[in-house]
Write a protein that holds these residues in place. Structure first.
Motif, PDB file in Angstrom:
ATOM      1  N   LYS A  65      -7.962 -13.356   4.147  1.00 24.19           N
ATOM      2  CA  LYS A  65      -7.341 -12.701   2.998  1.00 24.19           C
ATOM      3  C   LYS A  65      -8.103 -11.438   2.620  1.00 24.19           C
ATOM      4  CE  LYS A  65      -5.123 -16.623   0.667  1.00 24.19           C
ATOM      5  NZ  LYS A  65      -5.135 -17.472  -0.570  1.00 24.19           N
ATOM      6  N   GLU A  66      -9.427 -11.534   2.626  1.00 27.85           N
ATOM      7  CA  GLU A  66     -10.238 -10.364   2.269  1.00 27.85           C
ATOM      8  C   GLU A  66     -10.034  -9.229   3.265  1.00 27.85           C
ATOM      9  OE1 GLU A  66     -14.197 -11.793   2.030  1.00 27.85           O
ATOM     10  OE2 GLU A  66     -13.931 -12.749   0.069  1.00 27.85           O
ATOM     11  N   ARG A  67      -9.958  -9.595   4.550  1.00 28.93           N
ATOM     12  CA  ARG A  67      -9.757  -8.537   5.553  1.00 28.93           C
ATOM     13  C   ARG A  67      -8.370  -7.902   5.396  1.00 28.93           C
ATOM     14  NH1 ARG A  67     -14.006 -10.069   5.386  1.00 28.93           N
ATOM     15  NH2 ARG A  67     -13.922  -8.262   4.002  1.00 28.93           N
ATOM     16  N   LEU A  68      -7.369  -8.723   5.123  1.00 29.28           N
ATOM     17  CA  LEU A  68      -6.043  -8.158   4.880  1.00 29.28           C
ATOM     18  C   LEU A  68      -6.037  -7.320   3.602  1.00 29.28           C
ATOM     19  CD1 LEU A  68      -3.745 -11.169   5.844  1.00 29.28           C
ATOM     20  CD2 LEU A  68      -3.861  -8.964   6.996  1.00 29.28           C
ATOM     21  N   GLY A  69      -6.824  -7.751   2.621  1.00 25.85           N
ATOM     22  CA  GLY A  69      -6.953  -6.965   1.394  1.00 25.85           C
ATOM     23  C   GLY A  69      -7.545  -5.586   1.682  1.00 25.85           C
ATOM     24  N   ASP A  70      -8.524  -5.544   2.592  1.00 20.98           N
ATOM     25  CA  ASP A  70      -9.086  -4.248   2.989  1.00 20.98           C
ATOM     26  C   ASP A  70      -8.013  -3.371   3.622  1.00 20.98           C
ATOM     27  OD1 ASP A  70     -11.480  -5.310   2.162  1.00 20.98           O
ATOM     28  OD2 ASP A  70     -12.191  -5.773   4.187  1.00 20.98           O
ATOM     29  N   ALA A  71      -7.171  -3.991   4.446  1.00 24.86           N
ATOM     30  CA  ALA A  71      -6.110  -3.224   5.112  1.00 24.86           C
ATOM     31  C   ALA A  71      -5.100  -2.686   4.103  1.00 24.86           C
ATOM     32  CB  ALA A  71      -5.413  -4.096   6.150  1.00 24.86           C
ATOM     33  N   TYR A  72      -4.801  -3.500   3.067  1.00 20.60           N
ATOM     34  CA  TYR A  72      -3.798  -3.067   2.088  1.00 20.60           C
ATOM     35  C   TYR A  72      -4.306  -1.941   1.187  1.00 20.60           C
ATOM     36  CZ  TYR A  72      -0.164  -6.467   3.123  1.00 20.60           C
ATOM     37  OH  TYR A  72       0.856  -7.156   3.732  1.00 20.60           O
ATOM     38  N   ILE A  73      -5.604  -1.710   1.191  1.00 23.44           N
ATOM     39  CA  ILE A  73      -6.124  -0.542   0.472  1.00 23.44           C
ATOM     40  C   ILE A  73      -5.521   0.739   1.038  1.00 23.44           C
ATOM     41  CG2 ILE A  73      -8.209   0.828   0.058  1.00 23.44           C
ATOM     42  CD1 ILE A  73      -9.777  -1.779  -0.086  1.00 23.44           C
ATOM     43  N   PHE A  74      -5.301   0.745   2.362  1.00 23.19           N
ATOM     44  CA  PHE A  74      -4.811   1.946   3.038  1.00 23.19           C
ATOM     45  C   PHE A  74      -3.302   1.921   3.266  1.00 23.19           C
ATOM     46  CE2 PHE A  74      -9.163   1.097   4.419  1.00 23.19           C
ATOM     47  CZ  PHE A  74      -9.785   2.289   4.086  1.00 23.19           C
ATOM     48  N   PHE A  75      -2.705   0.726   3.306  1.00 13.90           N
ATOM     49  CA  PHE A  75      -1.288   0.600   3.651  1.00 13.90           C
ATOM     50  C   PHE A  75      -0.416   1.150   2.520  1.00 13.90           C
ATOM     51  CE2 PHE A  75       2.583  -2.192   4.026  1.00 13.90           C
ATOM     52  CZ  PHE A  75       3.067  -1.601   5.183  1.00 13.90           C
ATOM     53  N   LYS A  76       0.420   2.140   2.855  1.00 11.97           N
ATOM     54  CA  LYS A  76       1.332   2.780   1.903  1.00 11.97           C
ATOM     55  C   LYS A  76       0.590   3.338   0.693  1.00 11.97           C
ATOM     56  CE  LYS A  76       5.373   0.062   3.256  1.00 11.97           C
ATOM     57  NZ  LYS A  76       6.478  -0.841   2.820  1.00 11.97           N
ATOM     58  N   ASN A  77      -0.664   3.740   0.928  1.00 10.58           N
ATOM     59  CA  ASN A  77      -1.453   4.386  -0.117  1.00 10.58           C
ATOM     60  C   ASN A  77      -1.128   5.879  -0.095  1.00 10.58           C
ATOM     61  OD1 ASN A  77      -3.609   5.808  -1.436  1.00 10.58           O
ATOM     62  ND2 ASN A  77      -4.883   3.968  -1.260  1.00 10.58           N
ATOM     63  N   PRO A  78      -0.450   6.393  -1.121  1.00  8.77           N
ATOM     64  CA  PRO A  78       0.000   7.802  -1.083  1.00  8.77           C
ATOM     65  C   PRO A  78      -1.129   8.805  -0.865  1.00  8.77           C
ATOM     66  CG  PRO A  78       1.025   6.628  -2.908  1.00  8.77           C
ATOM     67  CD  PRO A  78      -0.027   5.718  -2.355  1.00  8.77           C
ATOM     68  N   ALA A  79      -2.259   8.569  -1.542  1.00  5.85           N
ATOM     69  CA  ALA A  79      -3.367   9.519  -1.416  1.00  5.85           C
ATOM     70  C   ALA A  79      -3.923   9.518   0.009  1.00  5.85           C
ATOM     71  CB  ALA A  79      -4.454   9.168  -2.416  1.00  5.85           C
ATOM     72  N   PHE A  80      -4.113   8.328   0.551  1.00  5.88           N
ATOM     73  CA  PHE A  80      -4.640   8.239   1.913  1.00  5.88           C
ATOM     74  C   PHE A  80      -3.633   8.800   2.922  1.00  5.88           C
ATOM     75  CE2 PHE A  80      -5.256   5.867   5.897  1.00  5.88           C
ATOM     76  CZ  PHE A  80      -6.565   6.228   6.184  1.00  5.88           C
ATOM     77  N   CYS A  81      -2.390   8.422   2.778  1.00  7.34           N
ATOM     78  CA  CYS A  81      -1.358   8.906   3.708  1.00  7.34           C
ATOM     79  C   CYS A  81      -1.249  10.420   3.659  1.00  7.34           C
ATOM     80  CB  CYS A  81      -0.018   8.278   3.378  1.00  7.34           C
ATOM     81  SG  CYS A  81       0.049   6.481   3.681  1.00  7.34           S
TER      82      CYS A  81
END
Length: 377
Positions: A65-81
C-alpha cells in the motif's frame, strides 16, 4: 497346613493384582496427561505460527500500500505532469529538468528506492535518479509500453535485471499530458531493491528459533517459484521451483491458495509444521515454518519427565503394596503361631487329663474299629 498355604497364595495373588491395577492406572493417567500436554503444546505452536504469518501478511500488505501510495503521488498529478511535458518538449528546459530531478531525488532518498527513471512514449530513458545507476531491464521497457496503453499504475513483481543479475520490483506510473489527460506522454519507474528492506523483513523471525523461517512464493504454471533467499539454501530467489503436485511441500500447497496449518516436508526434505497464507491483492503466498524436530524437543523432555514420574509412582505403589503384603503375611504367620501354640496347649491339657483319668479310656477309629489310643489305667 495345605489350607493355610492356599490362603497365603490367594492373598499374594490379591496383592499382585492390586499392584498391576495400580500400575495400569498410573500408566494410563500418565499417558492421558502427556497426550493432553502434547495437544495443548501443539496448539500453542500452531497459534504462534499463525500469529507470525498474520503479522507478516499485514506488514506485506501495508508495504505494498505504501509503495502504491508513493506511485499515486505522481499519477495524474497536474504539477508533475506539466513539468514532464515541458521537459520532454524542450530538452534544454533547465528549470523543468532541475525541478523534476529535485522532486525525484527527494522521493528516491526518502523512500529508499533503488532508482527512479523517466521514460518517454518510445521507452527511452530521459532521466534517471541516481544518474549513474544500473539500467532498467528490457522487460520493464516492454512493460512500460503496455502501461502507456492501459493508463494505469502497474507493479512489475519480482524480476531479474539482465544488466546486473539482481532481483528487483518496479512500479510503473503512466504520465498523462496535463493539457490532454487522455494522452499519455511517458512512464515513471520506481525500482525497488528487495534486499534493502523486503528480504530482511521476510527473513526476520520475531522470537528466538533455530530452524524457523518465513518465505514467499508465487505460482508459475504448474510450478511454485520461491521469491526470496532462504535460510538454509542460497541462490534460491527466482531459481528454486517445485511442481505443484508435491503435496507434502508447504510452498506447493500454498501456491494454489490453500490457507491453514499443515505438517509436511520442506525444500530440504525436513519434516516441518507450517502456516500458509495468501497475501491479499498480490500474487504472493507466504509460508511460516518450523522444523518438527525443534517443536518436538520440549515434548521429548516432557515425555522423559512423565516416564520418570510414572516409574517413580509405579515403584512407590509397588513398595506400598509390598509393605502391605509383608504386613499381611507377618500377621498371617503370627495368627498361625498363636493357633499352633493354642493347639499345643490344648493338646497338653488333653494328654494330661487322658493319662491321669481313673477310668479306662479307649479311642477307636469309627470306621475300622481299630484302637487308636488307650490311657494307662
Amino acid at each position: 497346613m495345605k489350607r493355610s498355604d492356599d490362603r497365603k497364595n490367594r492373598t499374594g495373588m490379591v496383592f499382585l493384582f492390586i499392584f498391576f491395577g495400580l500400575a495400569a492406572g498410573i500408566s494410563a493417567a500418565g499417558y492421558v496427561a502427556y497426550d493432553s500436554y502434547e495437544q495443548n503444546f501443539r496448539e500453542v505452536v500452531e497459534r504462534q505460527l499463525s500469529a507470525i504469518a498474520e503479522l507478516k501478511i499485514d506488514q506485506l500488505v501495508e508495504y505494498r500500500k505504501e509503495r502504491l501510495g508513493d506511485a499515486y503521488i505522481f499519477f495524474k498529478n497536474p504539477a508533475f505532469c506539466s513539468l514532464v511535458r515541458q521537459f520532454f518538449e524542450k530538452r534544454n528546459n533547465v528549470n523543468a529538468h532541475r525541478q523534476l530531478h529535485t522532486w525525484l531525488a527527494k522521493n528516491q532518498a526518502s523512500y529508499s528506492y533503488n532508482g527512479m527513471f523517466l521514460l518517454d512514449v518510445r521507452g527511452n530513458v530521459r532521466m534517471s535518479v541516481p544518474e549513474k545507476t544500473t539500467p532498467i531491464a528490457s522487460m520493464i521497457q516492454n512493460e512500460a509500453l503496455e502501461v502507456l496503453r492501459l493508463g494505469t499504475i502497474t507493479i512489475q513483481e519480482f524480476h531479474r535485471n539482465e544488466h546486473d543479475q539482481k532481483i528487483y520490483l518496479t512500479l510503473l506510473v503512466p504520465i498523462a499530458d496535463d493539457t490532454d489527460p487522455s494522452r499519455q506522454i511517458g512512464v515513471l519507474l520506481l525500482r525497488i531493491d528487495p534486499e534493502a528492506y523486503l528480504y530482511p523483513f521476510i527473513q526476520t523471525w520475531p522470537v528466538p528459533s533455530r530452524t524457523s523461517e518465513t518465505l514467499i512464493v508465487r505460482r508459475e504454471g504448474n510450478d511454485v517459484l520461491f521469491l526470496n533467499e532462504l535460510r538454509f539454501q542460497k541462490n534460491t530467489a527466482l531459481n528454486l521451483r517445485f511442481p505443484l503436485s508435491n503435496e507434502k511441500l508447504p510452498a506447493a500447497r500454498a501456491a494454489p491458495g490453500y490457507s491453514g496449518i499443515m505438517e509436511g516436508v520442506d525444500y530440504r526434505g525436513e519434516a516441518v509444521i507450517a502456516a500458509l497464507r495468501s497475501v491479499p491483492n498480490s500474487p504472493w503466498f507466504l509460508v511460516a515454518r518450523t522444523d518438527k524436530s525443534e517443536v518436538d524437543e520440549p515434548l521429548k523432555g516432557r515425555l522423559w519427565l512423565m516416564i520418570l514420574l510414572v516409574g517413580a509412582l509405579v515403584t512407590g505403589s509397588g513398595a506400598v503394596v509390598s509393605v502391605a503384603w509383608r504386613h499381611q503375611r507377618n500377621s498371617f504367620y503370627r495368627n498361625q503361631y498363636k493357633l499352633t501354640k493354642a493347639l499345643q496347649s490344648s493338646e497338653t491339657r488333653y494328654r494330661r487329663l487322658f493319662e491321669s483319668a481313673k477310668d479306662g479310656i479307649l479311642i477307636l477309629d469309627a470306621e475300622t474299629g481299630k484302637i487308636m489310643d488307650v490311657n494307662p489305667y
